[in-house]
Design an enzyme around this catalytic site. Structure first.
Site, short mmCIF file in Angstrom:
data_model
loop_
_atom_site.label_atom_id
_atom_site.label_comp_id
_atom_site.label_asym_id
_atom_site.label_seq_id
_atom_site.Cartn_x
_atom_site.Cartn_y
_atom_site.Cartn_z
N ASP A 145 39.46 33.95 51.72
CA ASP A 145 40.60 34.73 52.19
C ASP A 145 41.40 35.15 50.97
O ASP A 145 41.56 34.36 50.03
CB ASP A 145 41.47 33.89 53.14
CG ASP A 145 42.40 34.77 53.98
OD1 ASP A 145 42.06 35.94 54.20
OD2 ASP A 145 43.46 34.29 54.39
N PHE A 150 40.74 49.26 46.17
CA PHE A 150 41.09 49.26 47.60
C PHE A 150 42.39 48.50 47.77
O PHE A 150 42.98 48.02 46.79
CB PHE A 150 39.96 48.62 48.43
CG PHE A 150 39.86 47.13 48.26
CD1 PHE A 150 39.32 46.58 47.11
CD2 PHE A 150 40.32 46.26 49.25
CE1 PHE A 150 39.25 45.20 46.94
CE2 PHE A 150 40.24 44.88 49.10
CZ PHE A 150 39.70 44.35 47.94
N LYS A 194 38.48 45.65 36.16
CA LYS A 194 39.20 44.85 37.16
C LYS A 194 38.41 43.58 37.48
O LYS A 194 38.97 42.48 37.54
CB LYS A 194 39.41 45.68 38.45
CG LYS A 194 40.04 44.85 39.55
CD LYS A 194 40.09 45.53 40.91
CE LYS A 194 40.43 44.51 41.99
NZ LYS A 194 40.34 45.03 43.35
P1 ITT Z 1 36.99 40.45 55.36
O1 ITT Z 1 37.88 39.35 55.88
O2 ITT Z 1 36.28 41.21 56.43
O3 ITT Z 1 36.06 39.99 54.30
P2 ITT Z 1 39.44 41.59 54.31
O4 ITT Z 1 39.87 42.99 54.09
O5 ITT Z 1 40.27 40.74 55.24
O6 ITT Z 1 37.92 41.57 54.70
P3 ITT Z 1 40.21 39.87 52.09
O7 ITT Z 1 40.51 38.64 52.88
O8 ITT Z 1 39.43 39.68 50.83
O9 ITT Z 1 39.37 40.94 52.89
O10 ITT Z 1 41.56 40.59 51.70
C1 ITT Z 1 42.64 40.75 52.62
C2 ITT Z 1 43.51 41.91 52.19
O11 ITT Z 1 44.17 41.59 50.95
C3 ITT Z 1 42.76 43.21 51.94
O12 ITT Z 1 42.58 43.96 53.11
C4 ITT Z 1 43.68 43.90 50.94
O13 ITT Z 1 44.72 44.56 51.59
C5 ITT Z 1 44.25 42.74 50.12
N1 ITT Z 1 43.42 42.51 48.92
C6 ITT Z 1 42.57 41.48 48.70
N2 ITT Z 1 41.94 41.59 47.52
C7 ITT Z 1 42.40 42.74 46.97
C8 ITT Z 1 42.14 43.43 45.76
O14 ITT Z 1 41.25 42.99 44.87
N3 ITT Z 1 42.78 44.57 45.54
C9 ITT Z 1 43.66 45.07 46.42
N4 ITT Z 1 43.95 44.49 47.57
C10 ITT Z 1 43.35 43.33 47.86
#
Ligand code: ITT
Length: 190
Positions: free
Chosen positions: A70, A149, A172
């Site tokens: 997460d 993203f 990055k």
């Molecule tokens: P899954 O649970 O389906 O894997 P998710 O989008 O929830 O996908 P993450 O738990 O990795 O994935 O991340 C949660 C959110 O945190 C993600 O939607 C972004 O808004 C933010 N986030 C995480 N890592 C990031 C990054 O490297 N750069 C920018 N935003 C990030």
């Protein structure tokens, strides 16, 4: 024999990234490979709790060593928000809306310190282990850059002058929270 690690995701990119880092002594699989399409309800109130929910679910279903993760953005002067709500702060996976909400809340803030965090949880027959990576930096006042993203266009990592979204992906990925968490996991597993 190769060791299998099941990643609690349908995201082929996440699976591939971890396979590359772990190398050929490991077989990395995902929920897609097991045809598991149940919705895993991530209702924990910490990153650790949510990573555990995903890993435990996969381990219970398959008996294979399972890795859940997460991630999110933690902003100091917003008491840690968006935090575990990062993906759906203003709109579900609507990056533009989510960034706009953070920038609006930060409008008059001088303290712009924030960090990205990834928590990974491995559940296997021996128990539960956590791995964590963070990257510290500051929030911009406006959106800058097209790469990456999520909140990348509003985050400048410490010691840089450009946002994550203005950086090449490979740059990055060398300093990211995700990279640091995966490195810790690799140290443990190898
Ligand atoms: P899954 O649970 O389906 O894997 P998710 O989008 O929830 O996908 P993450 O738990 O990795 O994935 O991340 C949660 C959110 O945190 C993600 O939607 C972004 O808004 C933010 N986030 C995480 N890592 C990031 C990054 O490297 N750069 C920018 N935003 C990030």
């Amino acid at each position: 024999m190769k060791k299998e690690i099941l990643i609690a995701t349908h995201n082929a990119h996440k699976k591939e990234e971890i396979q590359q880092i772990l190398g050929e002594n490991f077989t990395v699989t995902s929920l897609t490979d097991y045809d598991i399409h149940d919705e895993i309800v991530e209702d924990g109130d910490t990153f650790h709790a949510n990573a555990l929910i995903k890993a435990q679910y996969c381990f219970n279903k398959t008996g294979k060593p399972s890795l859940g993760d997460d991630s999110g953005l933690v902003v100091e002067s917003l008491d840690g928000r968006p935090g575990i709500y990062s993906a759906r702060y203003a709109g579900n996976h609507d990056f533009a809306k989510n960034m706009a909400k953070v920038l609006e809340e930060m409008k008059d803030q001088k303290n712009r310190k924030a960090y990205f965090v990834t928590v990974m949880c491995l559940v296997d027959e021996t128990g539960t282990n956590y791995f964590e990576g963070r990257v510290y930096g500051n929030l911009t006042k406006e959106v800058r850059g097209e790469k990456g993203f999520g909140y990348d266009p509003i985050f400048i990592p410490d010691n840089y002058e450009i946002t994550f979204a203005e950086m090449k992906a490979e740059d990055k990925n060398k300093i990211s929270h995700r990279k640091k968490a995966i490195e810790q996991f690799l140290e443990f597993i190898k």
